[in-house]
Structure formats: C-alpha cells, structure tokens
Design an enzyme around this catalytic site. Structure first.
Site, PDB file in Angstrom:
ATOM      1  N   SER A   1      18.846  56.263  84.063  1.00 35.21           N
ATOM      2  CA  SER A   1      17.543  56.673  84.574  1.00 35.21           C
ATOM      3  C   SER A   1      17.614  57.635  85.757  1.00 35.21           C
ATOM      4  O   SER A   1      16.608  58.232  86.147  1.00 35.21           O
ATOM      5  CB  SER A   1      16.757  55.435  85.001  1.00 35.21           C
TER       6      SER A   1
ATOM      7  N   SER B   1      22.796  53.818  84.601  1.00 38.04           N
ATOM      8  CA  SER B   1      21.858  54.843  85.062  1.00 38.04           C
ATOM      9  C   SER B   1      22.441  55.856  86.028  1.00 38.04           C
ATOM     10  O   SER B   1      21.785  56.842  86.355  1.00 38.04           O
ATOM     11  CB  SER B   1      20.632  54.175  85.703  1.00 38.04           C
TER      12      SER B   1
ATOM     13  N   LYS C   1      17.297  59.298  94.690  1.00 32.54           N
ATOM     14  CA  LYS C   1      16.471  58.875  93.556  1.00 32.54           C
ATOM     15  C   LYS C   1      15.181  58.226  94.056  1.00 32.54           C
ATOM     16  O   LYS C   1      15.185  57.540  95.091  1.00 32.54           O
ATOM     17  CB  LYS C   1      17.275  57.894  92.699  1.00 32.54           C
TER      18      LYS C   1
END
Length: 476
Positions: free
Chosen positions: A157, A181, A82
């Site tokens: 996210s 997330s 990420k």
C-alpha cells in the site's frame, strides 16, 4: 534548472557534501521540490505537499550547519512520509476521504526521530486506501503511477513512497508494511524496501490496520541508504508496548563483508508455486550471484504454508474493529470494496479467529526451524512484475488469475508471510522483466539480525543488473 545528478545521489555522498558545505540543504530541497513539481502531475505520489514547511526547515538546518551543528547523515535530506504516519499539524488521511479531518497533534515516533536527525519532510505520500491493498489505485486521491511506466501500478500500500523514491523525488521514504506494503512497492519500483523485525522500531503514531503484524518500513535507492535510515528510527520506545528493549547495532558495519560461510535457504515449496518466467529467471540468476559471492545455497522446506492464507482473516477482524466508527459514521466516504470487507470481518467467529492464531504459530515454528540450518531465506518478492493499473486479470504460465478476487494469492503471496512470522525482510532489485519492469529479490532472516540481512543484500546489490539504473522520467 533541475540538477539530475544531485537527485540521483545516494544519501552517503549527499550527506558528505552537505557536511562539507559543498551544497546546502536549501539547494537540495529546492532541487527536489522543482523535480516534484515536474513529476507529481504524472506520478501522483503525494497527497499533501509540504514545500513551505520543508523550505523553512532547510533554512534552519543551513544556518545550524554553518555554525558547526551538523546532526549526521540525514541532516538536510528530503524524505517522504506515507499518509498513515502522523506528522504534527498535517492531515493524515490514511488514503481515505473518511479521514480527511484527521490532524495529529504530534509526530509518529519514527517520524520524530528522523526529523530530530535533520531529515526534511517534503510531503505526505499517496497510498492504497486504509493500507488495504497492493495497487495504490486510490479512489479519492487518484492512482499512483509507476515511474518506470506510468500506466502500471507502483505496488502498495506504500505506492507513493515507492514511486517517489524510484522517481528521485525523495531520497528515502517512510512507509508501513502489514502484508508487504513496503517490499512490494520496492519490487514494483526497483528500489530497496525493508521491514525490520517486529518490535525493532516504534509503531506509535502509525494509524495501523493490523496491530500485531504492522511495521514502519523504509524505502531507499540503495541498501546502504536503507541501513542509514533504519539506524535513525530503530530502538526501544517506552511508550509503545510492542517495542522491544534490545540494543541497536550499527546496521552499516557489516556492509562490504563477503559472504563466506553464509548459508542461503531456497524454499522447495510455496514461493515458486506461482511465478512468471521472467521473475523466476531473475531470481535464479540472483541465487547464482550469491553463490559466486561465496554463499552456499541449501534447499529448505517451510511446512503448512499452503494454509497460510487463512491467517488473513485476522486482518479482516482487526480492520473491522479499527475502522468500526468510520463504518458507522462515514460509510459513504469509504470505497465500496473496503466497506464489504469490513462488514464481512464483523461476522468472523471467535473460534475461527483462534484457529487462525494457532496456524500463525505453526507457520512461525516452521521458519524458526529452517533458520536453525540456514542464515537467510531467499524468495522472489512477488511472482509477477507490476501489472497495468487497469488490469483485472493476469496470466502466469498459462493460468489466468483474477486480480479483483485473488490479489493476495498473486501479487502479495510472497510478502505477507514475513508479517505473519515477524522476521526482518528486505526486497532488493535483481533485474528487469516484462516491458522492462523491475523485479525484486526478497531475503528473510532470524529476528533482530538486520545487520546480516544488510550484509547479504549489499553483497548481492553490488552485482545486480539493476544497479545504477533509473527510470527515464528522472532525466540524465
């Protein structure tokens, strides 16, 4: 020619073949890169692609393995990271143009550990800007599409991380979880998302939003793969004050054990208050499967959760502090809705902040008490399947919810509680709902009992109707 069978392979099987020199890291990485090149225009799961770096690393690992220097189950395995986790020399945007000049000098500790184990990073993954939302509809780098339906969100996210694993572009991805997330993308994309106990793994090198609730987390296509990845990066980091010095067990050792004597807590309040029919039925079916596997289901009450949303103001304050310099110097590069939230966070009174911290303590005590009587608490990961990217409203059992206003009360209401209490939580696929979209089952247990969580999740996974299913995009 892309080898779809190789793409769909689990880490355990693939690592066995790499160790036995039946397939080389170069072949595996080249196959993954070809697949990424095919799907990236549709899914948009990456912000930065690292193909040349990945190929160089694959060649190094191939030569080392040929000399007998095999590092273990992640050696030669393509993974994603990420874009709020540091990879040395690679821009870490945190999903915002305001951070497009941020180039870390060293890896995040979790990234360092998995790379030291031979894992090969193929790219930095798209995400919701500043990890501050659940859609991953990024204004700067484009929306991430869900491989099950490109017109629907992948969750957030860590949306790119979930989408890339589901689409077989990576075998695992490292995300972060501050309010669900990792688990919410797991639910939306039909993969396994794990948030370990707070303090089990280092946060160092993670560009955090909410320091005392943020976690590095893992997304994989199976529970066994997840345990393998966490095994690699878990453990004390003396340079991270939030890291706990506690022995790391063999997380895979419990996988395969039956559930005789395991008590499963079913909350009577909050988690089923807002839920769509398809998700509710899938979760009830999963509970029945756990009972068939030998577990006992016990109803539990978790007090004060109706007030838990108030704890979000802690995140509002910390976000305002974390990004204060960007709000001052680069406000025009930040999405307007996030600017509004950061500005609001600057006006929260210390009195209200302390009240929220007290409420946080009360919620933790409620979970601690419940977990004296049961081994694990089971809930839906989210009340609804992944909505369309452009959805502004959603109707659940005749009640319309505005996703532009109360997103956290709808999509993320069941996950952020796990961050408040700091307990290990996992989302495992438990079927499909509306329009064939995946559904996740969430399990939470006592601190540092990840092995038990993996045991129960794996026992359920073996019977899940989602087992062995892939999006059509992956190919046959």
């Amino acid at each position: 020619m892309i080898d779809a069978a190789l793409l769909k392979m689990g880490i355990a099987e693939l690592s066995r073949r790499i160790a036995g020199r039946e397939v080389s890291p170069v072949e595996v990485v080249d196959n993954s890169i070809a697949h990424i090149e095919k799907l990236q225009p549709q899914v948009n799961g990456f912000i930065t692609l690292l193909f040349e770096q990945a190929r160089d690393q694959a060649r190094l690992r191939e030569r080392a393995i040929s000399r007998g220097e095999y590092l273990g189950p992640l050696d030669g395995i393509p993974i994603g990271v990420k874009d709020n986790l540091a990879v040395a020399g690679v821009t870490a945007t945190v999903g915002s143009k305001a951070m497009d000049d941020n180039v870390p000098a060293e890896d995040a500790e979790a990234v360092r550990r998995i790379r030291a184990a031979g894992a090969i990073v193929v790219g930095k993954e798209n995400m919701h800007e500043f990890a501050a939302g659940g859609r991953s509809n990024n204004r700067h780098y484009g929306a991430v599409g869900n491989p099950w339906d490109i017109e629907r969100i992948p969750g957030g996210s860590s949306g790119g991380s979930g989408a890339n694993v589901a689409g077989c572009m990576t075998y695992a991805s490292l995300g972060t979880d501050v309010g669900g997330s990792v688990r919410f993308p797991g639910h939306c994309c039909g993969v396994v998302g794990m948030k370990q106990t707070f303090g089990r793994a280092s946060q160092r090198g993670s560009l955090m939003t909410w320091q005392h609730c943020d976690h590095v987390g893992t997304l994989t296509r199976s529970v066994a793969d997840n345990a393998c990845v966490l095994q690699t990066y878990a453990g004390h980091d003396p340079l991270d004050p939030s890291s706990v010095s506690i022995p790391v067990p063999d997380f895979s050792a419990t996988i395969g054990r039956d559930l005789s004597g395991v008590k499963v807590g079913l909350p009577k309040n909050f988690f089923f208050d807002i839920i769509s029919d398809d998700v509710e039925q899938a979760v009830l079916n999963a509970l029945a499967a756990l009972q068939t596997a030998g577990a006992e289901v016990v109803e539990v009450t978790l007090p004060h959760l109706e007030y838990a949303r108030s704890v979000w103001l802690l995140m509002a304050v910390e976000t305002a502090v974390t990004h204060e310099h960007l709000l001052r110097d680069k406000r025009g590069d930040i999405s307007p809705d996030l600017v509004a939230g950061m500005l609001a966070g600057q006006f929260i009174l210390a009195r209200d902040y302390i009240k929220a911290r007290k409420l946080e303590r009360v919620v933790k005590e409620g979970f601690a008490n419940a977990l004296q009587h049961v081994d694990v608490i089971v809930t839906p990961t989210s009340p609804v399947v992944a909505p369309r990217i452009d959805a502004e409203r959603i109707t659940i059992k005749g009640v319309e919810h505005d996703l532009t206003v109360d997103r956290d009360e709808v999509m993320g209401r069941n996950t952020y509680i796990g961050n408040i209490v700091g307990l290990p939580c996992i989302s495992v696929p438990c079927g499909f709902g509306e329009a064939g979209m995946p559904i996740g089952l969430q399990l939470m247990c006592r601190p540092f009992e990840e092995s038990l969580l993996y045991q129960i999740a794996a026992a359920y996974e073996a019977t899940s109707p989602a087992k062995g299913k892939f999006p059509k995009l992956v190919g046959t």
